[in-house]
Design an enzyme around this catalytic site. Sequence first.
Site, mmCIF file in Angstrom:
data_model
loop_
_atom_site.group_PDB
_atom_site.id
_atom_site.type_symbol
_atom_site.label_atom_id
_atom_site.label_comp_id
_atom_site.label_asym_id
_atom_site.label_seq_id
_atom_site.Cartn_x
_atom_site.Cartn_y
_atom_site.Cartn_z
ATOM 1 N N CYS A 118 49.319 102.023 -50.586
ATOM 2 C CA CYS A 118 50.649 101.768 -51.137
ATOM 3 C C CYS A 118 51.059 102.903 -52.079
ATOM 4 C CB CYS A 118 50.673 100.434 -51.873
ATOM 5 S SG CYS A 118 52.310 99.958 -52.480
ATOM 6 N N GLY A 131 54.342 102.837 -64.222
ATOM 7 C CA GLY A 131 53.507 102.253 -65.266
ATOM 8 C C GLY A 131 52.030 102.324 -64.972
ATOM 9 N N CYS A 179 48.757 92.072 -52.748
ATOM 10 C CA CYS A 179 50.051 91.427 -52.988
ATOM 11 C C CYS A 179 50.601 90.726 -51.758
ATOM 12 C CB CYS A 179 51.058 92.449 -53.514
ATOM 13 S SG CYS A 179 51.509 93.751 -52.344
#
Length: 361
Positions: A101, A125, A200
């Site tokens: 990803c 982040g 996820c």
Amino acid sequence: MKVLAAMSGGVDSAVAAARAAEAGHEVVGVHMALSKNRDQTRTGSRGCCTVEDASDARRAADRIGIPYYVWDLSDDFHDLVVEDFLSEYAAGRTPNPCVRCNERIKFASLMERATLLGFDAVCTGHYASIRTDGPDGAPSLHRSRNMAKDQSYVLAVMGPEAVGRSLFPLGEYETKAEVRAEARARGLGVSTKPDSYDICFVADGDTRGFLERHLGEAPGEVLDDQGKVLGAHRGTHGFTIGQRKGLGIEQPAPDGAPRYVVDIDPASRQVVIGAGELLSTRELLATDVVSFEPLEVGRQVHAQIRAHGEATPAEVLETPATGTGLRVRLSTPIRGVAPGQTLVLYDGDRVLAAATLERRR
């Protein structure tokens, strides 16, 4: 600079975007919608691309005072991450979807769109640091000061060019508590939001069930390392090297010691189990090498094969310039090396190279 801030809806990306704006950059926030299920909602703290996450990201962008957009990258995510995950397991390999990803979505698809729109850099982040101590002053990727959250391992595949166009404002924080405290001080509502975790796109955490639903059943045999049939399985994609539980065998080993998956052969549909010592290896061979600086045979490095695993002292035996890939010898054996995992080499806290592990030697 004109900076595109990737905002997942969590506290880390919100603080990173705020820091970039505070530094004087022209910042635009974007949330990547990665799920094809537009009605997907958050379950516990798993995942990072739900309806709630998009709303959290929008509120954070409003608080920071930056423009905000949602980009639909679900097709790219499905084709480049989910399908890769399925095909790798079908081939008897163990992929890391977070690595894919970062490589193919956050620092390929996203950066490509950012470039076309005239952005100078992408801000995220992630917990990692960028410095200019590479060869000829080139940007280099380093571990975060917060070793418990360090993400340099999953970022290493992005390569030096993408590193040079990235901002990681959280790399100098020593604890997650500091980040949450800053979020509270800035009035960001996500300051107490739990971290996302696991894969996820496997919302319930049942990876084996996910693989069976998408790959179907392909029954085969479970053998010991001497070729004796011990049981049956419903598909080699339900196994990974080093696995101990759910092996599908009824009788214990003669010596009573635990048994592990030591080999997977999708072509013959065979899964081989054996004693733990069969998992140990001192040499690693990897291909698809991404280098941050030239590597030479004989160089002493540290090798890491898991996102939060230990880095082991090693010596470079072969490089793409001298052989078929990247080969290193570890100072001490490690267990559970599986093809498809990512190998990252470090010099201290600086990333030297990343590559994909092949069959262990």
